[in-house]
Design a protein around this motif. Structure first.
Motif, mmCIF file in Angstrom:
data_model
loop_
_atom_site.group_PDB
_atom_site.id
_atom_site.type_symbol
_atom_site.label_atom_id
_atom_site.label_comp_id
_atom_site.label_asym_id
_atom_site.label_seq_id
_atom_site.Cartn_x
_atom_site.Cartn_y
_atom_site.Cartn_z
ATOM 1 N N ASP A 145 -1.124 -16.066 -38.385
ATOM 2 C CA ASP A 145 -2.295 -15.299 -38.807
ATOM 3 C C ASP A 145 -3.248 -15.036 -37.636
ATOM 4 N N ILE A 146 -3.444 -16.058 -36.809
ATOM 5 C CA ILE A 146 -4.334 -15.878 -35.645
ATOM 6 C C ILE A 146 -3.721 -14.886 -34.660
ATOM 7 N N LEU A 147 -2.424 -14.996 -34.445
ATOM 8 C CA LEU A 147 -1.761 -14.067 -33.519
ATOM 9 C C LEU A 147 -1.822 -12.630 -34.040
ATOM 10 N N LYS A 148 -1.742 -12.467 -35.314
ATOM 11 C CA LYS A 148 -1.828 -11.126 -35.889
ATOM 12 C C LYS A 148 -3.199 -10.511 -35.628
ATOM 13 N N GLN A 149 -4.237 -11.340 -35.713
ATOM 14 C CA GLN A 149 -5.587 -10.844 -35.435
ATOM 15 C C GLN A 149 -5.762 -10.504 -33.953
ATOM 16 N N ARG A 150 -5.059 -11.229 -33.086
ATOM 17 C CA ARG A 150 -5.204 -11.005 -31.648
ATOM 18 C C ARG A 150 -4.246 -9.960 -31.103
ATOM 19 N N THR A 151 -3.391 -9.453 -31.949
ATOM 20 C CA THR A 151 -2.457 -8.408 -31.516
ATOM 21 C C THR A 151 -3.172 -7.060 -31.464
ATOM 22 N N GLU A 152 -3.003 -6.375 -30.362
ATOM 23 C CA GLU A 152 -3.600 -5.046 -30.223
ATOM 24 C C GLU A 152 -2.666 -4.003 -30.839
ATOM 25 N N GLU A 153 -3.191 -3.240 -31.770
ATOM 26 C CA GLU A 153 -2.406 -2.221 -32.450
ATOM 27 C C GLU A 153 -2.982 -0.840 -32.139
ATOM 28 N N LYS A 154 -2.109 0.056 -31.694
ATOM 29 C CA LYS A 154 -2.516 1.426 -31.385
ATOM 30 C C LYS A 154 -1.665 2.408 -32.193
ATOM 31 N N ILE A 155 -2.298 3.512 -32.575
ATOM 32 C CA ILE A 155 -1.631 4.529 -33.395
ATOM 33 C C ILE A 155 -1.599 5.842 -32.623
ATOM 34 N N TRP A 156 -0.469 6.518 -32.695
ATOM 35 C CA TRP A 156 -0.300 7.785 -31.986
ATOM 36 C C TRP A 156 -1.113 8.891 -32.668
ATOM 37 N N ASP A 157 -1.951 9.546 -31.859
ATOM 38 C CA ASP A 157 -2.762 10.647 -32.355
ATOM 39 C C ASP A 157 -2.175 11.955 -31.826
ATOM 40 N N LYS A 158 -1.776 12.827 -32.731
ATOM 41 C CA LYS A 158 -1.097 14.054 -32.336
ATOM 42 C C LYS A 158 -2.040 15.028 -31.640
ATOM 43 N N GLU A 159 -3.277 15.060 -32.058
ATOM 44 C CA GLU A 159 -4.207 16.021 -31.464
ATOM 45 C C GLU A 159 -4.515 15.687 -30.005
ATOM 46 N N SER A 160 -4.821 14.419 -29.749
ATOM 47 C CA SER A 160 -5.126 14.010 -28.362
ATOM 48 C C SER A 160 -3.883 13.615 -27.584
ATOM 49 N N GLU A 161 -2.770 13.473 -28.307
ATOM 50 C CA GLU A 161 -1.483 13.104 -27.703
ATOM 51 C C GLU A 161 -1.590 11.803 -26.890
ATOM 52 N N ARG A 162 -2.108 10.826 -27.525
ATOM 53 C CA ARG A 162 -2.219 9.499 -26.908
ATOM 54 C C ARG A 162 -2.308 8.444 -27.993
#
Length: 288
Positions: free
Chosen positions: A257-274
């Motif tokens: 649970d702690i590791l899940k909170q410390r995991t950095e999650e990023k989502i692909w944005d099509k408009e900015s392409e990043r």
């Protein structure tokens, strides 16, 4: 008559010579050998600085012998003796002044200068082998052997080898710590740098990513406790990116649970392409 007059003149001349010579003979008779030594011999002097030079030679020689026998140079020890040179010189001056007995003190500046130069040059000479080891090929070969050894250990102990997409290992051995050149990594110290970059094969979600990351963290910490572990991965459709680092004991010993909170999650944005951080992406979509 002439003879009588001549005798009188001779007596007068003798008296005159006697009067002129007698005082000089009297002065010469009062001069002693000590007076001659006092006025014609240079005063006694006491040299100050020679003892400090000798003490410096003994100290530097002892450090050099220690570095040769034990194959380990302690640069801090050499730097630490420098203040003692000033202390030794000050004590030598005080003792010489106390026991001078009207003797003139002569400072041996040459010995003092040589003592300081010996400390500097000895430090340079003793540290040269470590510099050669650091810049020479032996250190690079040693680092390559250690990285290959770490890779072999991880590969042989990974349960699911198909779960790893890429593995990079960076090793930087501190030559001044005199790490053994053998491939056994058990002698690695915390002053040595070991970084393991691991890219996982496509994962379904953050829960799967965290579970796999923790398995590799336990394996790494068990075999290489001084290493720093960095793990990242994507989902199958590349819509999300996850990353987590195990650079301290807090993450290595954390639960799921702690590791899940410390995991950095990023989502692909099509408009900015990043890839955007999840919080930024959600905020942007809510706003729009």
């Amino acid at each position: 008559m002439d003879n009588t007059q001549q005798n009188i003149n001779n007596e007068n001349m003798t008296d005159t010579v006697t009067e002129n010579v007698s005082p000089q003979n009297t002065v010469n008779a009062n001069v002693t050998d000590n007076d001659i030594l006092k006025y014609y011999m240079p005063p006694k002097t006491r040299r100050v600085g020679t003892f400090t030079l000798g003490l410096t030679l003994v100290a530097i020689g002892s450090i050099a012998i220690h570095s040769v026998i034990f194959q380990k140079f302690n640069f801090t020890l050499l730097s630490a003796i420098t203040p003692f040179i000033f202390i030794s010189l000050g004590i030598e001056i005080l003792i010489a002044s106390f026991f001078a007995n009207n003797k003139k003190l002569k400072y041996d500046f040459l010995s003092m200068f040589i003592a300081f130069c010996l400390v500097i040059f000895s430090g340079v000479a003793l540290i040269i082998p470590n510099i050669i080891q650091y810049l020479g090929p032996q250190n690079s070969i040693n680092e390559l052997k250690i990285s290959r050894h770490i890779e072999d250990v991880l590969y042989n102990n990974i349960p699911d080898k198909n779960s790893v997409k890429d593995l990079n290992i960076l090793v930087s051995v501190n030559p001044f710590n005199n790490t053994d050149t053998e491939t056994d990594v058990n002698n690695l110290d915390y002053v040595d740098f070991v970084r393991i970059d691991l890219t996982l094969e496509d994962t379904e979600n953050i829960d799967e990513f965290v579970n796999k990351s923790r398995e590799f963290a336990v394996l790494t910490n068990k075999n290489f406790p001084t290493a720093k572990l960095y793990i990242d991965g994507y989902t199958a459709d590349k819509s999300k990116f996850f990353s987590i680092n195990f650079s301290s004991k807090f993450n290595f010993n954390a639960d799921i649970d702690i590791l899940k909170q410390r995991t950095e999650e990023k989502i692909w944005d099509k408009e900015s392409e990043r890839y955007m951080p999840k919080a930024e992406y959600e905020k942007l979509n809510i706003t729009t």
